[in-house]
Structure formats: structure tokens, C-alpha cells
Design a protein around this motif. Structure first.
Motif, mmCIF file in Angstrom:
data_model
loop_
_atom_site.group_PDB
_atom_site.id
_atom_site.type_symbol
_atom_site.label_atom_id
_atom_site.label_comp_id
_atom_site.label_asym_id
_atom_site.label_seq_id
_atom_site.Cartn_x
_atom_site.Cartn_y
_atom_site.Cartn_z
ATOM 1 N N LYS A 97 0.837 -1.198 0.000
ATOM 2 C CA LYS A 97 0.000 0.000 0.000
ATOM 3 C C LYS A 97 0.872 1.248 0.000
ATOM 4 O O LYS A 97 0.684 2.158 -0.802
ATOM 5 C CB LYS A 97 -0.906 -0.015 1.234
ATOM 6 N N GLN A 101 1.125 4.074 -2.997
ATOM 7 C CA GLN A 101 0.886 5.499 -2.746
ATOM 8 C C GLN A 101 2.085 6.326 -3.209
ATOM 9 O O GLN A 101 1.932 7.367 -3.850
ATOM 10 C CB GLN A 101 0.636 5.736 -1.250
ATOM 11 N N LEU A 105 2.239 9.232 -6.094
ATOM 12 C CA LEU A 105 2.676 10.603 -5.823
ATOM 13 C C LEU A 105 3.850 10.990 -6.718
ATOM 14 O O LEU A 105 3.906 12.096 -7.254
ATOM 15 C CB LEU A 105 3.060 10.742 -4.346
ATOM 16 N N GLN B 78 -5.404 8.486 2.341
ATOM 17 C CA GLN B 78 -4.074 8.645 2.913
ATOM 18 C C GLN B 78 -3.074 9.133 1.864
ATOM 19 O O GLN B 78 -2.161 9.903 2.173
ATOM 20 C CB GLN B 78 -3.596 7.326 3.518
ATOM 21 N N THR B 79 -3.269 8.698 0.606
ATOM 22 C CA THR B 79 -2.425 9.210 -0.472
ATOM 23 C C THR B 79 -2.574 10.725 -0.553
ATOM 24 O O THR B 79 -1.584 11.452 -0.693
ATOM 25 C CB THR B 79 -2.837 8.580 -1.815
ATOM 26 N N ARG B 82 -0.764 12.391 2.320
ATOM 27 C CA ARG B 82 0.694 12.436 2.087
ATOM 28 C C ARG B 82 1.035 13.577 1.132
ATOM 29 O O ARG B 82 2.027 14.277 1.315
ATOM 30 C CB ARG B 82 1.170 11.093 1.498
ATOM 31 N N TYR B 83 0.216 13.720 0.103
ATOM 32 C CA TYR B 83 0.412 14.814 -0.851
ATOM 33 C C TYR B 83 0.338 16.155 -0.118
ATOM 34 O O TYR B 83 1.177 17.031 -0.311
ATOM 35 C CB TYR B 83 -0.662 14.717 -1.934
#
Lengths: 123, 243
Positions: A97, A101, A105, B78-79, B82-83
Motif C-alpha cells: 500500500k 501510494q 505521488l 491517505q495518499t 501524504r500529498y
């Protein structure tokens, strides 16, 4: 224990031990995981050669027949192994996971920079 | 709706929209956010959609982060967190891509944060007298989880399952740690957040019927959801190291 039984048990436990070592040698199995299996192989060998250990164990846990002791410990071992794998899976799921992510990003960052370099302001 | 001056420029606001196969509603949601809150940056987290969700959001001018495969709404959020941390956003608002959260409430959700009373603001369906858009079983479920949240924290939250939330940077940072669930970040997250010492507040919002698509809760999933919630609430109460 019958002679045939004894020979069979010794052959099986030796095969397990040799097989595990060979898998580690060929780098098919990580050392980390080999441990549990090697311990099993040696325990199997021990109770075959020294039958007293098995009989003592049976008396200790109140089993009437020594074979039942083998079965119950075999089951417990398999359950622990399955639990161990569940732990590993949970850990890996979390790592995957985090990786996904991070990839997402970074991909956005690369795309944004690409657009910036090519002078295309619109996203 | 008036906005405090900070919302103009000084403090950056990021609106996170997690989306999974929401091509039919995402455009409307992004437009709505732009209309009611033009100063905010919008980030759509495309959770491995099979349709054109990400592409459509990009065409509307939203930033799009695309996960390589479907991870679940928690991991998608959550992504976004984080960004937000990486690009130094001061405040984060999250809302669903299916159109049930009206972007009109964005400024209201952010106001309690700027006035420095609280760290996390939740938009609740139940603080205002309006018809509940959903089945009665769902209503009972929400009430039970609200009760459990109250038991665990002593805080009265009427709508712990609401995904319409605003938070400040410290909470975003907290949500980036490993405790944050990848599937349903609902009551258990609120309990952990509350017990970690953050201040929570609810404000009334009216939620719409979902425009399109289908709910997260279908098939056998409600049973898993209930099981998971009970277990993680229990565990978050037993856990000592909240931070």
C-alpha cells in the motif's frame, strides 16, 4: 516402534532436512523461513531415534497413544505456520500500500515537471 | 457564505476527493468545489478506476493522483494526506466523489479550524432536522457506532461514519501513520484521533442522495464492515500508544 516405521520416519526427516538446506543453497527459500522447517525436520528425527522423548511428551500432555502426540504437535505447528504467514501478509499488504501510494505521488510529480519543461502550463 | 480572510491566500487549503469509478459524478463535484471555494487546490485520488474518472477530473483542472490499483477508500485518502504534507498544505478537506457531500459547506467546515478551537471538523447529517437519505438499517448502524464512540471517548458525535471532514495539518500528519485503515476510516479513526488528544467538532450539513454509482456497502460487505468496526474500536480502546 516397528523397524520399517522407524526407517521410514528417519528417511522422511532426513529428506526434509536435506531438502530445506538445498532450497536455501539454491536461494529458493530465504534463511528466515528455513528456520521453522529445519527445526521440524530435526524434531522429527529426534523423536524417531529417541522414542522415549515421544513417550515422555505423551505422558506430559496426557495423550494415551504416542501417535496422537505427533498429530497434535503437527497440527499446532501448522497453525503457527499459518499465523506466521498471516502476519507476513499483513506486513506486506501495508508495504505494498505504501509503495503504491508513493508510486502514485511520484508519477504525479514527474508528470507535473514534464508539463513544466515542455512549457505546457495547462494540467 | 462569508469566508475569513485567511482562507483567501495565507493558508493553503487542499480538497481531497477519493474516487473509484465515479466518471458520471466527478465532473460535477470538481466544478462544485471550484465554485464554492475557488482558492482551494483540488486533488482527486483516482483509486485505480476502470473508467475515465481520472481523465475527466484532469480536464476539469483538478490535480489527479492515480493509484496503480484499487487500494480502498482509506488508502486513497491517505495518499491525499501524504500529498498535502509534502506540499505544505495547512488545511485539508475531504469529500466523496459521488456527489452526496455538497461543496457549499466547505467554508463552514473550515471555519472552526481557522478560529483555532478544533483540529478535526466533521459534517454531520443528524445535527439538522432533515430526512436521512438511506435505509433504516444504516441509520441504526450509525447510531450504534455513535454510541460506541461516545463510550470510548466521552465525546458526542452524531455521525461518525461521515466522510465529509476538514482537518488541520497536525491531524493530517497523524493520519499518515500506519494505524490508518486502508478500507473504512470511520468511527475507529475518530476514536483514535480523539484519544490522541485532538479536538473534534461536528457541524450540520445536508447530504444528498448519491447521484450515481453504488454505495460501498453492498453484498456481504456490511457484515465485514460491522465486524471490522467493532474489532478496531475495541483495539483502539485497548491500545495505549495513540501517537
Amino acid at each position: 516402534m516397528l523397524f520399517r516405521q522407524k526407517v521410514f520416519a528417519i528417511v522422511v526427516s532426513l529428506l526434509v532436512i536435506v531438502g530445506i538446506v538445498e532450497l536455501v543453497r539454491r536461494r529458493k527459500l530465504a534463511e528466515e523461513y528455513s528456520f521453522l522447517w529445519l527445526v521440524t525436520g530435526f524434531l522429527l528425527l529426534l523423536v524417531t531415534v529417541k522414542l522415549d522423548v515421544l513417550i515422555f511428551l505423551s505422558r506430559l500432555i496426557g495423550a494415551e497413544v504416542p501417535t496422537n502426540t505427533l498429530f497434535i504437535f503437527g497440527l499446532i505447528f501448522l497453525m503457527l505456520l499459518a499465523l506466521h504467514f498471516s502476519l507476513k501478509f499483513s506486513q506486506m499488504a501495508s508495504q505494498i500500500k505504501n509503495l503504491a501510494q508513493e508510486v502514485a505521488l511520484l508519477q504525479k510529480k514527474v508528470e507535473d515537471q514534464g508539463q513544466f519543461l515542455s512549457g505546457d502550463g495547462a494540467r | 457564505m462569508d469566508r475569513s480572510c485567511f482562507l483567501k491566500r495565507e493558508k493553503k487549503v487542499l480538497v481531497i476527493i477519493p474516487a473509484f469509478n465515479e466518471a458520471s459524478s466527478i465532473v460535477g463535484v470538481v466544478r462544485g468545489v471550484k465554485q464554492s471555494f475557488p482558492e482551494a487546490d483540488i486533488l482527486v485520488v483516482d483509486d485505480g478506476s476502470k473508467d475515465a474518472t481520472g481523465e475527466l477530473a484532469r480536464q476539469e483542472g483538478a490535480g489527479v493522483v492515480r493509484l496503480p490499483f484499487n487500494l480502498g477508500v482509506g488508502a486513497a485518502l491517505q495518499t491525499g494526506y501524504r500529498y498535502a504534507l509534502r506540499y505544505a498544505y495547512e488545511f485539508v478537506v475531504q469529500l466523496d466523489a459521488d456527489g452526496q457531500h455538497d461543496p457549499l459547506y466547505l467554508p463552514e467546515l473550515l471555519r472552526p479550524l481557522s478560529e483555532d478551537q478544533v483540529d478535526l471538523v466533521i459534517g454531520s447529517r443528524f445535527l439538522e432536522r432533515s430526512r436521512f437519505p438511506g435505509s433504516w438499517t444504516r441509520l441504526v448502524g450509525i447510531k450504534i457506532f455513535a454510541f460506541l464512540t461516545w463510550l470510548a471517548t466521552g465525546q458526542r458525535l452524531t455521525d461518525p461514519t461521515s466522510g465529509y471532514r476538514a482537518m488541520r495539518r497536525s491531524v493530517v500528519e497523524f493520519f499518515c501513520s500506519d494505524f490508518f485503515p486502508h478500507d473504512y476510516p470511520d468511527a475507529d479513526v475518530l476514536i483514535t484521533t480523539c484519544r490522541a488528544g485532538f479536538r473534534l467538532k461536528e457541524i450540520p450539513v445536508v447530504m444528498k442522495e448519491r447521484l450515481t454509482g453504488c454505495s460501498l456497502h453492498r453484498g456481504l460487505k456490511p457484515f465485514y464492515y460491522i465486524y471490522k468496526m467493532f474489532l478496531s474500536i475495541l483495539v483502539s480502546v485497548l491500545r495505549q500508544d495513540w501517537r
